[in-house]
Scaffold this motif. Structure first.
Motif, PDB file in Angstrom:
ATOM      1  N   LYS A   1       8.993   5.677  -9.360  1.00  0.00           N
ATOM      2  CA  LYS A   1       9.262   5.224  -7.997  1.00  0.00           C
ATOM      3  C   LYS A   1      10.732   4.886  -7.751  1.00  0.00           C
ATOM      4  O   LYS A   1      11.174   4.812  -6.610  1.00  0.00           O
ATOM      5  CB  LYS A   1       8.438   3.966  -7.685  1.00  0.00           C
ATOM      6  CG  LYS A   1       6.944   4.145  -7.754  1.00  0.00           C
ATOM      7  CD  LYS A   1       6.230   2.834  -7.500  1.00  0.00           C
ATOM      8  CE  LYS A   1       4.745   2.893  -7.733  1.00  0.00           C
ATOM      9  NZ  LYS A   1       4.025   3.914  -7.033  1.00  0.00           N
TER      10      LYS A   1
ATOM     11  N   VAL B   1       0.844  -1.200   0.000  1.00  0.00           N
ATOM     12  CA  VAL B   1       0.000   0.000   0.000  1.00  0.00           C
ATOM     13  C   VAL B   1       0.883   1.255   0.000  1.00  0.00           C
ATOM     14  O   VAL B   1       0.636   2.202  -0.750  1.00  0.00           O
ATOM     15  CB  VAL B   1      -0.962  -0.001   1.213  1.00  0.00           C
ATOM     16  CG1 VAL B   1      -1.673   1.338   1.352  1.00  0.00           C
ATOM     17  CG2 VAL B   1      -1.975  -1.133   1.082  1.00  0.00           C
ATOM     18  N   LEU B   2       1.926   1.249   0.818  1.00  0.00           N
ATOM     19  CA  LEU B   2       2.833   2.397   0.877  1.00  0.00           C
ATOM     20  C   LEU B   2       3.620   2.553  -0.423  1.00  0.00           C
ATOM     21  O   LEU B   2       3.768   3.669  -0.938  1.00  0.00           O
ATOM     22  CB  LEU B   2       3.789   2.251   2.060  1.00  0.00           C
ATOM     23  CG  LEU B   2       3.156   2.363   3.447  1.00  0.00           C
ATOM     24  CD1 LEU B   2       4.144   1.926   4.526  1.00  0.00           C
ATOM     25  CD2 LEU B   2       2.647   3.769   3.712  1.00  0.00           C
TER      26      LEU B   2
ATOM     27  N   ASP C   1       2.755   1.678  -3.376  1.00  0.00           N
ATOM     28  CA  ASP C   1       1.847   2.197  -4.403  1.00  0.00           C
ATOM     29  C   ASP C   1       1.753   3.720  -4.360  1.00  0.00           C
ATOM     30  O   ASP C   1       1.476   4.359  -5.371  1.00  0.00           O
ATOM     31  CB  ASP C   1       0.449   1.602  -4.243  1.00  0.00           C
ATOM     32  CG  ASP C   1       0.370   0.152  -4.683  1.00  0.00           C
ATOM     33  OD1 ASP C   1       1.315  -0.340  -5.340  1.00  0.00           O
ATOM     34  OD2 ASP C   1      -0.644  -0.507  -4.358  1.00  0.00           O
ATOM     35  N   LYS C   2       1.989   4.321  -3.208  1.00  0.00           N
ATOM     36  CA  LYS C   2       1.880   5.776  -3.041  1.00  0.00           C
ATOM     37  C   LYS C   2       3.163   6.517  -3.424  1.00  0.00           C
ATOM     38  O   LYS C   2       3.153   7.745  -3.527  1.00  0.00           O
ATOM     39  CB  LYS C   2       1.536   6.114  -1.588  1.00  0.00           C
ATOM     40  CG  LYS C   2       0.162   5.649  -1.173  1.00  0.00           C
ATOM     41  CD  LYS C   2      -0.095   5.982   0.295  1.00  0.00           C
ATOM     42  CE  LYS C   2      -1.461   5.467   0.729  1.00  0.00           C
ATOM     43  NZ  LYS C   2      -1.709   5.780   2.159  1.00  0.00           N
ATOM     44  N   LEU C   3       4.265   5.801  -3.616  1.00  0.00           N
ATOM     45  CA  LEU C   3       5.530   6.461  -3.943  1.00  0.00           C
ATOM     46  C   LEU C   3       5.470   7.104  -5.326  1.00  0.00           C
ATOM     47  O   LEU C   3       4.847   6.578  -6.246  1.00  0.00           O
ATOM     48  CB  LEU C   3       6.688   5.456  -3.897  1.00  0.00           C
ATOM     49  CG  LEU C   3       7.086   4.927  -2.527  1.00  0.00           C
ATOM     50  CD1 LEU C   3       8.142   3.845  -2.666  1.00  0.00           C
ATOM     51  CD2 LEU C   3       7.584   6.052  -1.634  1.00  0.00           C
ATOM     52  N   SER C   4       6.142   8.239  -5.451  1.00  0.00           N
ATOM     53  CA  SER C   4       6.217   8.962  -6.724  1.00  0.00           C
ATOM     54  C   SER C   4       7.387   9.934  -6.640  1.00  0.00           C
ATOM     55  O   SER C   4       8.130   9.942  -5.662  1.00  0.00           O
ATOM     56  CB  SER C   4       4.910   9.734  -6.966  1.00  0.00           C
ATOM     57  OG  SER C   4       4.791  10.775  -6.015  1.00  0.00           O
TER      58      SER C   4
ATOM     59  N   ASP D   1       9.170  12.920   3.840  1.00  0.00           N
ATOM     60  CA  ASP D   1       8.030  12.250   3.230  1.00  0.00           C
ATOM     61  C   ASP D   1       7.542  11.141   4.158  1.00  0.00           C
ATOM     62  O   ASP D   1       8.293  10.222   4.492  1.00  0.00           O
ATOM     63  CB  ASP D   1       8.412  11.686   1.860  1.00  0.00           C
ATOM     64  CG  ASP D   1       7.243  10.988   1.197  1.00  0.00           C
ATOM     65  OD1 ASP D   1       6.268  11.683   0.850  1.00  0.00           O
ATOM     66  OD2 ASP D   1       7.296   9.753   1.060  1.00  0.00           O
TER      67      ASP D   1
ATOM     68  N   SER E   1       7.749  11.929  -3.561  1.00  0.00           N
ATOM     69  CA  SER E   1       8.298  11.286  -2.366  1.00  0.00           C
ATOM     70  C   SER E   1       9.737  11.710  -2.102  1.00  0.00           C
ATOM     71  O   SER E   1      10.343  11.262  -1.132  1.00  0.00           O
ATOM     72  CB  SER E   1       8.236   9.759  -2.511  1.00  0.00           C
ATOM     73  OG  SER E   1       6.915   9.339  -2.745  1.00  0.00           O
TER      74      SER E   1
ATOM     75  N   VAL F   1       5.412   8.655   3.738  1.00  0.00           N
ATOM     76  CA  VAL F   1       5.367   7.315   3.144  1.00  0.00           C
ATOM     77  C   VAL F   1       6.769   6.709   3.146  1.00  0.00           C
ATOM     78  O   VAL F   1       6.969   5.565   3.569  1.00  0.00           O
ATOM     79  CB  VAL F   1       4.773   7.360   1.721  1.00  0.00           C
ATOM     80  CG1 VAL F   1       4.904   6.018   1.030  1.00  0.00           C
ATOM     81  CG2 VAL F   1       3.317   7.798   1.765  1.00  0.00           C
TER      82      VAL F   1
END
Length: 177
Positions: free
Chosen positions: A79, A29-30, A32-35, A53, A38, A55
């Motif tokens: 990512k 889940v975490l 998936d949030k990286l970009s 950050d 981050s 996350v």
């Protein structure tokens, strides 16, 4: 009776479909949030990577048990740099530190390269953040050797990378007056 059988069959199908959906782990889940977001970078006379950050910090706290999941996602361009920073913070915390090489075309700034523990990516005024496929492949292999094969890897030192980037930039951004 047909109604009961129909209901029973629908219940079994619905139960099996839900049972087959894999549950996402906290790490997934975490991840998936990286970009690119981050990697909060600020300017304090020089560009500085802030480790704020939430996350990324949570993944660092989870530590080595989530390394394989991070490695799986490292090939995703948006990512890869964030995951490299996270893995460095987990496995090699003394190797951190952001280096910067500014990109000029005819003495006009057009962007900069970031360098972090052997990895380079860039930000350009026209295009934003990006990373090359060879850089992604290089860090994937580095972390695969370290995490999966338990072998020491090698990444170039900052000075070597800076020299290479400057030489590449002279070719890629020539001054045509």
């Amino acid at each position: 009776m047909k109604l009961l059988y129909s209901f029973l069959i629908l219940f079994i199908i619905a139960f099996n479909v839900n049972a087959q959906e894999p549950k996402k782990t906290q790490a997934t889940v975490l991840i998936d949030k990286l970009s690119w977001e981050s990697l909060p970078i600020t300017c304090n006379y020089a560009l500085v990577l802030k480790e704020t950050d939430s996350v990324s910090n949570e993944l660092v706290k989870l530590g080595k048990p989530v390394a394989a999941e991070l490695l799986t996602a490292i090939k995703s361009p948006e990512k890869s740099a964030a995951i490299h920073v996270i893995l460095t913070r987990i496995y090699e915390p003394k190797k951190g530190g952001l280096g910067t090489v500014y990109i000029y075309k005819c003495k006009e700034p057009v962007g900069w390269h970031y360098v972090y523990n052997g990895l380079t990516w860039q930000w350009l005024t026209e295009g934003g953040d990006s990373i090359s496929q060879p850089e992604i492949d290089k860090i994937y292999q580095y972390w695969y050797n370290k995490i999966i094969l338990h072998k020491k890897g090698h990444l170039d030192k900052y000075e070597v990378i800076f020299e290479r980037l400057r030489a590449e930039d002279e070719v890629q951004y020539p001054c045509e007056k």
